[in-house]
Design a protein around this motif. Structure first.
Motif, PDB file in Angstrom:
ATOM      1  N   TYR A  78       1.214  -1.029   0.349  1.00 50.01           N
ATOM      2  CA  TYR A  78      -0.197   0.162  -0.215  1.00 50.01           C
ATOM      3  C   TYR A  78       0.847   1.291  -0.097  1.00 50.01           C
ATOM      4  CZ  TYR A  78      -4.290  -2.358   0.996  1.00 50.01           C
ATOM      5  OH  TYR A  78      -5.658  -3.650   1.018  1.00 50.01           O
ATOM      6  N   GLN A 133      -9.881   0.500  -4.660  1.00 48.79           N
ATOM      7  CA  GLN A 133      -8.995  -0.261  -3.980  1.00 48.79           C
ATOM      8  C   GLN A 133      -8.131   0.744  -3.049  1.00 48.79           C
ATOM      9  OE1 GLN A 133      -5.907  -2.883  -5.896  1.00 48.79           O
ATOM     10  NE2 GLN A 133      -6.809  -1.789  -8.043  1.00 48.79           N
ATOM     11  N   GLY A 134      -8.780   0.809  -2.354  1.00 50.21           N
ATOM     12  CA  GLY A 134      -8.846   2.137  -1.067  1.00 50.21           C
ATOM     13  C   GLY A 134      -9.911   3.096  -0.762  1.00 50.21           C
ATOM     14  N   TYR A 138      -4.907   9.184   2.873  1.00 50.01           N
ATOM     15  CA  TYR A 138      -5.697   7.972   1.911  1.00 50.01           C
ATOM     16  C   TYR A 138      -4.917   6.834   1.644  1.00 50.01           C
ATOM     17  CZ  TYR A 138      -4.323  10.776  -2.314  1.00 50.01           C
ATOM     18  OH  TYR A 138      -2.923  10.991  -3.382  1.00 50.01           O
ATOM     19  N   THR A 171      -3.920   3.398  -0.724  1.00 54.30           N
ATOM     20  CA  THR A 171      -4.898   2.998  -1.957  1.00 54.30           C
ATOM     21  C   THR A 171      -3.056   1.788  -2.461  1.00 54.30           C
ATOM     22  OG1 THR A 171      -5.443   2.521  -3.611  1.00 54.30           O
ATOM     23  CG2 THR A 171      -3.423   4.853  -3.183  1.00 54.30           C
ATOM     24  N   LYS A 172      -4.290   0.767  -3.037  1.00 52.58           N
ATOM     25  CA  LYS A 172      -2.467  -0.019  -3.465  1.00 52.58           C
ATOM     26  C   LYS A 172      -1.498   0.947  -3.850  1.00 52.58           C
ATOM     27  CE  LYS A 172      -2.497  -4.246  -3.465  1.00 52.58           C
ATOM     28  NZ  LYS A 172      -2.525  -5.257  -1.480  1.00 52.58           N
TER      29      LYS A 172
END
Length: 374
Positions: free
Chosen positions: A171, A194-195, A211, A213-214
């Motif tokens: 991540y 994805q997040g 935030y 995310t991947k």
């Protein structure tokens, strides 16, 4: 020869160092940055930590910090849930919090080495040699409180470092401080493909927007953060409005990569690991800072017994592992379960829509990822 050397000056390291010097021990703490500094963090702390932080010396009641009572969660399609938090929390920046704890640590007698990187910790003949950019130091006990990922993890070939990409690792995270017209008593968690992005108020009429995310999302956006926000995050209507109306107070965001939520060990090479170094709480658990602080309190009790000669080193290590798992194991397990449940856009949309009719289930899940005041 120190009694204890601590590698990492975040919440776990600072909290532990203050407790140890107050008990009469000689303590050195090494931090690779200089206070104050910004770091990637959601900057929401469960109220379970309030009393402990005041005991450490922080005048939280005088700081007029925002008290957060409500959770707003939205799915990528914009459907949302608003739920009262069973215990609640408060907002404060790590820039202010860590620096204030560092001031207390110095005043109490902790030997605080800033801008000093720990490069290795070697255990031999029942003591530790800690190699740093400022030279080598010795201690009876060594603790790793260095956060999510360190050069020490690589040196020790820790298992989570060696794992290939899974749904629980690889991540990236991005943080801003912003001005915004949002409720002061609410923490929002907005999902996107994805997040998810969290936003809540901190001190001085600022909001923390953070935030995660991947890494694949960032790569698909040409490794451009503005493009990532435009193409991926703003698919959620809440985030579209948020990014259109907030003003960033940073010239550039603070970022971190290669984040893993995989299981970790709590002891490596006889070094006690505390906070994110021992196991990182997925942001959906929303409670990593309280876990770091509570972990420092538990670790102090274990270390104190060892330094007093009441237990042997192997008993110290086993007691720390047992106590850590007893207090935090279930929380992290639930966090990983939630991470999986909200793993895809379609599943997240379905879950948020379904949970709207079952607020008691939402409250139950929140309670599973939080503890009691300590």
């Amino acid at each position: 020869m120190y009694d204890v050397i601590i590698a990492g000056g975040g919440l776990a390291g600072l909290g532990l160092s203050i407790q140890l010097v107050r008990a009469g021990y000689r303590v050195a703490l090494f931090e690779k940055e200089r206070y104050p500094y910004h770091k990637v963090c959601g900057e929401y702390i469960s109220l379970e930590s309030w009393n402990f932080l005041e005991e450490l010396g922080l005048p939280l009641s005088d700081w007029n910090l925002p008290i957060i009572r409500t959770l707003l969660m939205s799915a990528p399609n914009g459907r949302s849930i608003r739920q009262e938090l069973p215990l609640g929390g408060f907002g404060i920046s790590r820039y202010r919090l860590d620096a204030a704890l560092a001031d207390i640590a110095r005043s109490e007698g902790v030997e605080l080495f800033e801008a000093t990187r720990v490069t290795d910790i070697v255990f031999q003949r029942n003591s530790f040699t800690v190699h740093t950019s400022a030279g080598a130091f010795s201690a009876r006990v060594a603790c790793g409180t260095y956060g999510k990922r360190s050069n020490l993890d690589l040196r020790w070939h820790r298992a989570f470092i060696r794992q290939r990409s899974t749904r629980l690792n690889n991540y990236v995270a991005v943080k801003y401080h912003v001005t915004a017209n949002l409720p002061a008593d609410e923490i929002a968690l907005h999902h996107f493909p994805q997040g998810y992005c969290g936003v809540s108020k901190i001190e001085d009429d600022r909001y923390c927007l953070c935030y995660m995310t991947k890494a694949a999302n960032l790569q698909a956006s040409g490794n451009s953060i503005p493009e990532l926000e435009k193409r991926i995050l703003r698919q959620n209507p809440y985030l579209e409005k948020l990014f259109a109306t907030t003003v960033s107070l940073y010239p550039q965001p603070v970022t971190i990569a290669q984040i893993s939520f995989e299981k970790k060990t709590q002891v490596e090479n006889h070094v006690l690991l505390i906070g994110d170094a021992a196991g990182m709480a997925p942001p959906l658990s929303g409670n990593g800072m309280s876990m770091a602080l509570h972990g420092s309190k538990i670790a102090f009790t274990c270390i104190d017994s060892f330094l007093k000669g009441e237990v042997a080193r192997y008993e110290l290590e086993q007691e720390w592992i047992d106590q850590w798992n007893r207090q935090f194991g279930k929380r992290l397990w639930m966090g990983r379960i939630l991470q999986g449940w909200f793993g895809t856009t379609a599943r997240t949309n379905l879950l948020v829509s379904s949970l709207r009719s079952f607020p008691k289930i939402v409250s139950y899940l929140i309670r599973q990822t939080h503890g009691q005041p300590f």
